[in-house]
Design a protein around this motif. Structure first.
Motif, PDB file in Angstrom:
ATOM      1  N   LYS A  86       0.817  -1.217   0.000  1.00 43.16           N
ATOM      2  CA  LYS A  86       0.000   0.000   0.000  1.00 43.16           C
ATOM      3  C   LYS A  86       0.853   1.271   0.000  1.00 43.16           C
ATOM      4  N   GLY A  87       2.074   1.151  -0.488  1.00 47.85           N
ATOM      5  CA  GLY A  87       2.949   2.306  -0.537  1.00 47.85           C
ATOM      6  C   GLY A  87       4.397   1.866  -0.494  1.00 47.85           C
ATOM      7  N   LYS A  88       5.302   2.834  -0.509  1.00 47.58           N
ATOM      8  CA  LYS A  88       6.733   2.536  -0.580  1.00 47.58           C
ATOM      9  C   LYS A  88       7.170   1.565   0.508  1.00 47.58           C
ATOM     10  N   ALA A  89       6.697   1.791   1.738  1.00 44.44           N
ATOM     11  CA  ALA A  89       7.086   0.896   2.833  1.00 44.44           C
ATOM     12  C   ALA A  89       5.873   0.526   3.682  1.00 44.44           C
ATOM     13  N   ASN A  90       4.684   0.580   3.075  1.00 44.20           N
ATOM     14  CA  ASN A  90       3.451   0.308   3.811  1.00 44.20           C
ATOM     15  C   ASN A  90       2.876  -1.032   3.363  1.00 44.20           C
ATOM     16  N   ARG A  91       2.780  -1.971   4.292  1.00 41.34           N
ATOM     17  CA  ARG A  91       2.276  -3.299   3.962  1.00 41.34           C
ATOM     18  C   ARG A  91       1.016  -3.593   4.775  1.00 41.34           C
ATOM     19  N   ARG A  92      -0.048  -3.984   4.091  1.00 46.43           N
ATOM     20  CA  ARG A  92      -1.338  -4.287   4.735  1.00 46.43           C
ATOM     21  C   ARG A  92      -1.470  -5.794   4.903  1.00 46.43           C
ATOM     22  N   VAL A  93      -1.652  -6.222   6.166  1.00 54.09           N
ATOM     23  CA  VAL A  93      -1.803  -7.637   6.497  1.00 54.09           C
ATOM     24  C   VAL A  93      -3.265  -7.878   6.906  1.00 54.09           C
ATOM     25  N   THR A  94      -3.945  -8.756   6.180  1.00 56.72           N
ATOM     26  CA  THR A  94      -5.356  -9.036   6.424  1.00 56.72           C
ATOM     27  C   THR A  94      -5.533 -10.414   7.034  1.00 56.72           C
ATOM     28  N   LEU A  95      -6.306 -10.470   8.141  1.00 58.03           N
ATOM     29  CA  LEU A  95      -6.571 -11.711   8.848  1.00 58.03           C
ATOM     30  C   LEU A  95      -8.031 -12.126   8.679  1.00 58.03           C
ATOM     31  N   VAL A  96      -8.273 -13.428   8.731  1.00 55.95           N
ATOM     32  CA  VAL A  96      -9.620 -13.971   8.798  1.00 55.95           C
ATOM     33  C   VAL A  96      -9.652 -15.078   9.845  1.00 55.95           C
ATOM     34  N   LEU A  97     -10.830 -15.330  10.393  1.00 55.38           N
ATOM     35  CA  LEU A  97     -11.027 -16.453  11.297  1.00 55.38           C
ATOM     36  C   LEU A  97     -11.206 -17.696  10.422  1.00 55.38           C
ATOM     37  N   ALA A  98     -10.285 -18.623  10.513  1.00 51.92           N
ATOM     38  CA  ALA A  98     -10.247 -19.760   9.593  1.00 51.92           C
ATOM     39  C   ALA A  98     -11.439 -20.687   9.829  1.00 51.92           C
ATOM     40  N   GLY A  99     -12.017 -21.174   8.734  1.00 52.93           N
ATOM     41  CA  GLY A  99     -13.081 -22.164   8.805  1.00 52.93           C
ATOM     42  C   GLY A  99     -14.419 -21.618   9.251  1.00 52.93           C
ATOM     43  N   GLU A 100     -14.592 -20.288   9.206  1.00 57.04           N
ATOM     44  CA  GLU A 100     -15.878 -19.701   9.630  1.00 57.04           C
ATOM     45  C   GLU A 100     -16.432 -18.800   8.542  1.00 57.04           C
TER      46      GLU A 100
END
Length: 240
Positions: A226-240
């Motif tokens: 999301k930019g030069k040094a910007n990283r977006r980490v997305t989580l989900v609840l597995a199996g739901e």
């Protein structure tokens, strides 16, 4: 008069009794509430206010003036009379998912030490944190690390420090975009793990589960640039 925040001491209070201080289409103010008001990336709670002969669906919860909490009525919902005692009932399934997600994001912070958090959003279906981080770990390594911490069933607790103590320990604040609320003289800290060697320890006003084992399995769904040094980490609840 400020609204008493019951969720601060008991995030598991699904239903409480409270008295109506004021009621308008812009929001209903109670003397005390278990509803979390939208802040810090965590959505406001939804649910219902119930009283003898009536019910109001709460469509959202926001911060009001003078440290009050506004329970927003759904369109065309009846408003409770001022002075009435009501039952404040959370949509518990949604709130509990948000608590699990929020605690997961604290664990994610612990796996990426030293990187500032530039943004975040907690959701019932997915949540994310943005890090000032040019070279992030892989999805697989983060997923493995998160689930190891969850399985370890670390306790989640809170403590309070003074604003002066926070100023003396600025490294406790991971968020670059949002600073802890000030003015009351106290700052709430959420701690995961043993106090002598916590997994994570940082200012936070949100709601969390009591132990990490309550979260269940999670998965890092994606890592985006999301930019030069910007990283977006997305989580989900597995199996739901």
């Amino acid at each position: 008069m400020p609204t008493e925040l019951v969720f601060r001491d008991d995030a598991y209070a699904r239903e409480i009794t409270a008295r109506v201080v004021s009621a308008a289409p812009e929001g209903v103010v109670l003397d005390r509430t278990n509803f979390y008001a939208r802040a810090g990336g965590q959505p406001g709670d939804v649910g219902a206010l119930r009283w003898t002969g009536g019910e109001m669906v709460v469509a959202d919860t926001l911060k009001g003036p003078e440290d009050t909490v506004l329970h927003l009525p759904a369109p065309e919902a009846a408003l409770p009379p001022v002075g009435t005692e009501v039952a404040a009932v959370l949509d518990w399934a949604r709130r509990h998912r948000l608590m699990r997600m929020h605690t997961s994001l604290h664990l994610l912070c612990s796996l990426i030490p030293g990187a500032g958090v530039t943004g975040g959003q907690i959701g019932a279906d997915k949540s994310r944190l943005d890090f000032d981080l040019p070279d992030p770990p892989t999805k697989e390594s983060l997923t493995e690390g998160l689930n190891a911490l969850i399985t370890a069933d670390h306790p989640v607790s809170e403590t309070w420090i003074t604003e002066a103590e926070l100023d003396a320990n600025p490294g406790l604040v991971r968020t670059l975009s949002v600073q802890p609320p000030r003015g009351s003289g106290r700052i709430r800290l959420v701690r995961i793990g043993d106090p002598a060697a916590p997994v994570d320890y940082q200012p936070c006003g949100g709601t969390h589960v009591r132990r990490t084992g309550e979260i269940g399995r999670v998965e890092v769904a994606k890592i985006e640039n999301k930019g030069k040094a910007n990283r977006r980490v997305t989580l989900v609840l597995a199996g739901e």
